[in-house]
Design a protein around this motif. Structure first.
Motif, PDB file in Angstrom:
ATOM      1  N   LEU A  28       0.829  -1.209   0.000  1.00  0.00           N
ATOM      2  CA  LEU A  28       0.000   0.000   0.000  1.00  0.00           C
ATOM      3  C   LEU A  28       0.862   1.257   0.000  1.00  0.00           C
ATOM      4  O   LEU A  28       0.564   2.222  -0.702  1.00  0.00           O
ATOM      5  N   SER A  29       1.907   1.233   0.797  1.00  0.00           N
ATOM      6  CA  SER A  29       2.762   2.417   0.873  1.00  0.00           C
ATOM      7  C   SER A  29       3.471   2.670  -0.457  1.00  0.00           C
ATOM      8  O   SER A  29       3.625   3.805  -0.889  1.00  0.00           O
ATOM      9  N   LYS A  30       3.888   1.599  -1.136  1.00  0.00           N
ATOM     10  CA  LYS A  30       4.506   1.757  -2.455  1.00  0.00           C
ATOM     11  C   LYS A  30       3.489   2.299  -3.452  1.00  0.00           C
ATOM     12  O   LYS A  30       3.824   3.105  -4.314  1.00  0.00           O
ATOM     13  N   GLU A  31       2.254   1.857  -3.327  1.00  0.00           N
ATOM     14  CA  GLU A  31       1.194   2.280  -4.247  1.00  0.00           C
ATOM     15  C   GLU A  31       0.941   3.791  -4.166  1.00  0.00           C
ATOM     16  O   GLU A  31       0.707   4.435  -5.179  1.00  0.00           O
ATOM     17  N   ILE A  32       0.999   4.351  -2.957  1.00  0.00           N
ATOM     18  CA  ILE A  32       0.694   5.778  -2.835  1.00  0.00           C
ATOM     19  C   ILE A  32       1.923   6.647  -2.629  1.00  0.00           C
ATOM     20  O   ILE A  32       1.829   7.869  -2.639  1.00  0.00           O
ATOM     21  N   GLY A  33       3.085   6.031  -2.407  1.00  0.00           N
ATOM     22  CA  GLY A  33       4.325   6.792  -2.374  1.00  0.00           C
ATOM     23  C   GLY A  33       4.705   7.408  -1.037  1.00  0.00           C
ATOM     24  O   GLY A  33       5.417   8.409  -1.006  1.00  0.00           O
ATOM     25  N   TYR A  34       4.240   6.838   0.051  1.00  0.00           N
ATOM     26  CA  TYR A  34       4.627   7.307   1.391  1.00  0.00           C
ATOM     27  C   TYR A  34       5.158   6.130   2.195  1.00  0.00           C
ATOM     28  O   TYR A  34       4.954   4.976   1.834  1.00  0.00           O
ATOM     29  N   SER A  35       5.802   6.405   3.306  1.00  0.00           N
ATOM     30  CA  SER A  35       6.365   5.336   4.127  1.00  0.00           C
ATOM     31  C   SER A  35       5.243   4.508   4.763  1.00  0.00           C
ATOM     32  O   SER A  35       4.142   5.014   4.993  1.00  0.00           O
ATOM     33  N   PRO A  36       5.536   3.237   5.063  1.00  0.00           N
ATOM     34  CA  PRO A  36       4.527   2.395   5.705  1.00  0.00           C
ATOM     35  C   PRO A  36       4.026   2.988   7.031  1.00  0.00           C
ATOM     36  O   PRO A  36       2.819   2.970   7.301  1.00  0.00           O
ATOM     37  N   PHE A  37       4.937   3.514   7.839  1.00  0.00           N
ATOM     38  CA  PHE A  37       4.529   4.098   9.122  1.00  0.00           C
ATOM     39  C   PHE A  37       3.559   5.258   8.912  1.00  0.00           C
ATOM     40  O   PHE A  37       2.522   5.346   9.559  1.00  0.00           O
ATOM     41  N   TYR A  38       3.894   6.137   8.005  1.00  0.00           N
ATOM     42  CA  TYR A  38       3.069   7.310   7.751  1.00  0.00           C
ATOM     43  C   TYR A  38       1.708   6.907   7.183  1.00  0.00           C
ATOM     44  O   TYR A  38       0.676   7.459   7.555  1.00  0.00           O
ATOM     45  N   CYS A  39       1.700   5.931   6.296  1.00  0.00           N
ATOM     46  CA  CYS A  39       0.437   5.441   5.730  1.00  0.00           C
ATOM     47  C   CYS A  39      -0.462   4.859   6.815  1.00  0.00           C
ATOM     48  O   CYS A  39      -1.648   5.149   6.869  1.00  0.00           O
ATOM     49  N   SER A  40       0.123   4.050   7.669  1.00  0.00           N
ATOM     50  CA  SER A  40      -0.644   3.438   8.741  1.00  0.00           C
ATOM     51  C   SER A  40      -1.218   4.486   9.691  1.00  0.00           C
ATOM     52  O   SER A  40      -2.397   4.440  10.056  1.00  0.00           O
ATOM     53  N   ALA A  41      -0.387   5.443  10.071  1.00  0.00           N
ATOM     54  CA  ALA A  41      -0.828   6.487  10.999  1.00  0.00           C
ATOM     55  C   ALA A  41      -1.932   7.347  10.391  1.00  0.00           C
ATOM     56  O   ALA A  41      -2.938   7.646  11.051  1.00  0.00           O
ATOM     57  N   LYS A  42      -1.762   7.745   9.147  1.00  0.00           N
ATOM     58  CA  LYS A  42      -2.769   8.588   8.495  1.00  0.00           C
ATOM     59  C   LYS A  42      -4.061   7.815   8.230  1.00  0.00           C
ATOM     60  O   LYS A  42      -5.150   8.363   8.365  1.00  0.00           O
ATOM     61  N   PHE A  43      -3.948   6.543   7.849  1.00  0.00           N
ATOM     62  CA  PHE A  43      -5.147   5.729   7.636  1.00  0.00           C
ATOM     63  C   PHE A  43      -5.956   5.665   8.927  1.00  0.00           C
ATOM     64  O   PHE A  43      -7.166   5.862   8.916  1.00  0.00           O
ATOM     65  N   HIS A  44      -5.273   5.406  10.029  1.00  0.00           N
ATOM     66  CA  HIS A  44      -5.941   5.319  11.318  1.00  0.00           C
ATOM     67  C   HIS A  44      -6.560   6.660  11.711  1.00  0.00           C
ATOM     68  O   HIS A  44      -7.687   6.714  12.201  1.00  0.00           O
ATOM     69  N   LYS A  45      -5.845   7.736  11.482  1.00  0.00           N
ATOM     70  CA  LYS A  45      -6.347   9.063  11.855  1.00  0.00           C
ATOM     71  C   LYS A  45      -7.589   9.441  11.045  1.00  0.00           C
ATOM     72  O   LYS A  45      -8.555   9.963  11.587  1.00  0.00           O
ATOM     73  N   ILE A  46      -7.575   9.157   9.759  1.00  0.00           N
ATOM     74  CA  ILE A  46      -8.684   9.569   8.892  1.00  0.00           C
ATOM     75  C   ILE A  46      -9.891   8.643   9.009  1.00  0.00           C
ATOM     76  O   ILE A  46     -11.023   9.108   9.051  1.00  0.00           O
ATOM     77  N   THR A  47      -9.657   7.337   9.078  1.00  0.00           N
ATOM     78  CA  THR A  47     -10.776   6.392   9.110  1.00  0.00           C
ATOM     79  C   THR A  47     -11.248   6.061  10.517  1.00  0.00           C
ATOM     80  O   THR A  47     -12.361   5.573  10.691  1.00  0.00           O
ATOM     81  N   GLY A  48     -10.379   6.294  11.502  1.00  0.00           N
ATOM     82  CA  GLY A  48     -10.749   5.962  12.872  1.00  0.00           C
ATOM     83  C   GLY A  48     -10.524   4.510  13.233  1.00  0.00           C
ATOM     84  O   GLY A  48     -10.940   4.062  14.293  1.00  0.00           O
ATOM     85  N   MET A  49      -9.878   3.765  12.347  1.00  0.00           N
ATOM     86  CA  MET A  49      -9.584   2.354  12.638  1.00  0.00           C
ATOM     87  C   MET A  49      -8.235   1.973  12.059  1.00  0.00           C
ATOM     88  O   MET A  49      -7.818   2.536  11.052  1.00  0.00           O
ATOM     89  N   PRO A  50      -7.576   1.024  12.693  1.00  0.00           N
ATOM     90  CA  PRO A  50      -6.298   0.553  12.151  1.00  0.00           C
ATOM     91  C   PRO A  50      -6.510  -0.140  10.803  1.00  0.00           C
ATOM     92  O   PRO A  50      -7.578  -0.701  10.540  1.00  0.00           O
ATOM     93  N   LEU A  51      -5.505  -0.099   9.987  1.00  0.00           N
ATOM     94  CA  LEU A  51      -5.569  -0.708   8.665  1.00  0.00           C
ATOM     95  C   LEU A  51      -5.906  -2.195   8.756  1.00  0.00           C
ATOM     96  O   LEU A  51      -6.737  -2.703   7.996  1.00  0.00           O
ATOM     97  N   LYS A  52      -5.297  -2.887   9.680  1.00  0.00           N
ATOM     98  CA  LYS A  52      -5.541  -4.324   9.838  1.00  0.00           C
ATOM     99  C   LYS A  52      -7.004  -4.602  10.162  1.00  0.00           C
ATOM    100  O   LYS A  52      -7.601  -5.543   9.639  1.00  0.00           O
ATOM    101  N   SER A  53      -7.592  -3.784  11.015  1.00  0.00           N
ATOM    102  CA  SER A  53      -9.013  -3.949  11.349  1.00  0.00           C
ATOM    103  C   SER A  53      -9.894  -3.699  10.132  1.00  0.00           C
ATOM    104  O   SER A  53     -10.887  -4.391   9.917  1.00  0.00           O
ATOM    105  N   TYR A  54      -9.535  -2.695   9.342  1.00  0.00           N
ATOM    106  CA  TYR A  54     -10.300  -2.412   8.131  1.00  0.00           C
ATOM    107  C   TYR A  54     -10.239  -3.601   7.173  1.00  0.00           C
ATOM    108  O   TYR A  54     -11.256  -4.023   6.631  1.00  0.00           O
ATOM    109  N   LEU A  55      -9.037  -4.132   6.970  1.00  0.00           N
ATOM    110  CA  LEU A  55      -8.868  -5.268   6.063  1.00  0.00           C
ATOM    111  C   LEU A  55      -9.694  -6.471   6.512  1.00  0.00           C
ATOM    112  O   LEU A  55     -10.421  -7.066   5.711  1.00  0.00           O
ATOM    113  N   SER A  56      -9.602  -6.826   7.773  1.00  0.00           N
ATOM    114  CA  SER A  56     -10.336  -8.003   8.252  1.00  0.00           C
ATOM    115  C   SER A  56     -11.839  -7.752   8.228  1.00  0.00           C
ATOM    116  O   SER A  56     -12.615  -8.643   7.871  1.00  0.00           O
ATOM    117  N   GLY A  57     -12.267  -6.552   8.553  1.00  0.00           N
ATOM    118  CA  GLY A  57     -13.688  -6.231   8.505  1.00  0.00           C
ATOM    119  C   GLY A  57     -14.241  -6.256   7.093  1.00  0.00           C
ATOM    120  O   GLY A  57     -15.353  -6.725   6.841  1.00  0.00           O
TER     121      GLY A  57
END
Length: 105
Positions: A28-57
Protein backbone atom coordinates in the motif's frame (compact mmCIF):
# COMPACT_ATOMS: atom_id res chain seq x y z
CA UNK A 1 -5.34 17.18 4.71
CA UNK A 2 -7.06 16.87 1.33
CA UNK A 3 -3.97 15.13 -0.05
CA UNK A 4 -4.23 12.50 2.66
CA UNK A 5 -7.95 12.01 2.08
CA UNK A 6 -7.08 11.12 -1.51
CA UNK A 7 -4.20 8.89 -0.42
CA UNK A 8 -6.42 6.96 1.99
CA UNK A 9 -9.07 6.60 -0.71
CA UNK A 10 -6.39 5.19 -3.03
CA UNK A 11 -5.47 2.72 -0.28
CA UNK A 12 -9.11 1.67 0.11
CA UNK A 13 -9.52 1.29 -3.66
CA UNK A 14 -6.34 -0.82 -3.83
CA UNK A 15 -7.61 -3.00 -0.98
CA UNK A 16 -10.96 -3.55 -2.70
CA UNK A 17 -9.29 -4.56 -5.96
CA UNK A 18 -6.81 -6.92 -4.28
CA UNK A 19 -8.97 -8.24 -1.44
CA UNK A 20 -8.66 -11.87 -2.49
CA UNK A 21 -4.86 -11.55 -2.24
CA UNK A 22 -2.73 -10.90 0.84
CA UNK A 23 -2.49 -7.10 1.05
CA UNK A 24 0.45 -5.70 2.99
CA UNK A 25 1.17 -2.27 4.35
CA UNK A 26 4.38 -2.21 2.32
CA UNK A 27 2.46 -2.75 -0.92
CA UNK A 28 0.00 0.00 0.00
CA UNK A 29 2.76 2.42 0.87
CA UNK A 30 4.51 1.76 -2.45
CA UNK A 31 1.19 2.28 -4.25
CA UNK A 32 0.69 5.78 -2.84
CA UNK A 33 4.33 6.79 -2.37
CA UNK A 34 4.63 7.31 1.39
CA UNK A 35 6.36 5.34 4.13
CA UNK A 36 4.53 2.39 5.71
CA UNK A 37 4.53 4.10 9.12
CA UNK A 38 3.07 7.31 7.75
CA UNK A 39 0.44 5.44 5.73
CA UNK A 40 -0.64 3.44 8.74
CA UNK A 41 -0.83 6.49 11.00
CA UNK A 42 -2.77 8.59 8.50
CA UNK A 43 -5.15 5.73 7.64
CA UNK A 44 -5.94 5.32 11.32
CA UNK A 45 -6.35 9.06 11.86
CA UNK A 46 -8.68 9.57 8.89
CA UNK A 47 -10.78 6.39 9.11
CA UNK A 48 -10.75 5.96 12.87
CA UNK A 49 -9.58 2.35 12.64
CA UNK A 50 -6.30 0.55 12.15
CA UNK A 51 -5.57 -0.71 8.66
CA UNK A 52 -5.54 -4.32 9.84
CA UNK A 53 -9.01 -3.95 11.35
CA UNK A 54 -10.30 -2.41 8.13
CA UNK A 55 -8.87 -5.27 6.06
CA UNK A 56 -10.34 -8.00 8.25
CA UNK A 57 -13.69 -6.23 8.50
CA UNK A 58 -13.88 -5.75 4.75
CA UNK A 59 -13.05 -9.40 4.10
CA UNK A 60 -15.63 -10.50 6.66
CA UNK A 61 -18.28 -8.24 5.13
CA UNK A 62 -17.71 -9.62 1.64
CA UNK A 63 -17.66 -13.19 2.97
CA UNK A 64 -21.01 -12.55 4.68
CA UNK A 65 -22.45 -11.22 1.45
CA UNK A 66 -21.26 -14.28 -0.45
CA UNK A 67 -22.63 -16.63 2.21
CA UNK A 68 -25.99 -14.92 1.96
CA UNK A 69 -26.16 -14.78 -1.83
CA UNK A 70 -24.60 -18.07 -2.94
CA UNK A 71 -24.68 -21.76 -2.13
CA UNK A 72 -20.88 -22.12 -1.98
CA UNK A 73 -19.57 -24.14 0.91
CA UNK A 74 -18.65 -22.00 3.90
CA UNK A 75 -15.15 -23.48 3.85
CA UNK A 76 -14.66 -22.35 0.25
CA UNK A 77 -15.88 -18.85 1.09
CA UNK A 78 -13.57 -18.72 4.12
CA UNK A 79 -10.52 -19.71 2.11
CA UNK A 80 -11.31 -17.34 -0.76
CA UNK A 81 -11.36 -14.36 1.63
CA UNK A 82 -8.10 -15.20 3.36
CA UNK A 83 -9.33 -17.01 6.46
CA UNK A 84 -7.16 -19.98 7.43
CA UNK A 85 -10.12 -22.29 8.04
CA UNK A 86 -13.88 -22.46 8.38
CA UNK A 87 -13.42 -22.23 12.15
CA UNK A 88 -11.47 -18.98 11.80
CA UNK A 89 -14.27 -17.48 9.71
CA UNK A 90 -16.87 -18.73 12.18
CA UNK A 91 -15.04 -17.15 15.15
CA UNK A 92 -14.76 -13.81 13.37
CA UNK A 93 -18.36 -14.03 12.15
CA UNK A 94 -19.79 -14.77 15.60
CA UNK A 95 -17.73 -11.96 17.12
CA UNK A 96 -18.92 -9.43 14.51
CA UNK A 97 -22.49 -10.53 13.81
CA UNK A 98 -23.53 -12.65 16.79
CA UNK A 99 -24.35 -15.81 14.83
CA UNK A 100 -22.57 -18.48 12.84
CA UNK A 101 -22.25 -18.30 9.05
CA UNK A 102 -24.58 -21.31 8.72
CA UNK A 103 -27.25 -19.65 10.87
CA UNK A 104 -26.84 -16.44 8.89
CA UNK A 105 -27.37 -18.30 5.64
Amino acid sequence: MYEWDEAVQKMIDYIDIHLSEPVTLLELSKEIGYSPFYCSAKFHKITGMPLKSYLSGRRLCLAAKEIRETDRRILDVALSYGFSSQQALTRAFVCAYGCTPAAYR
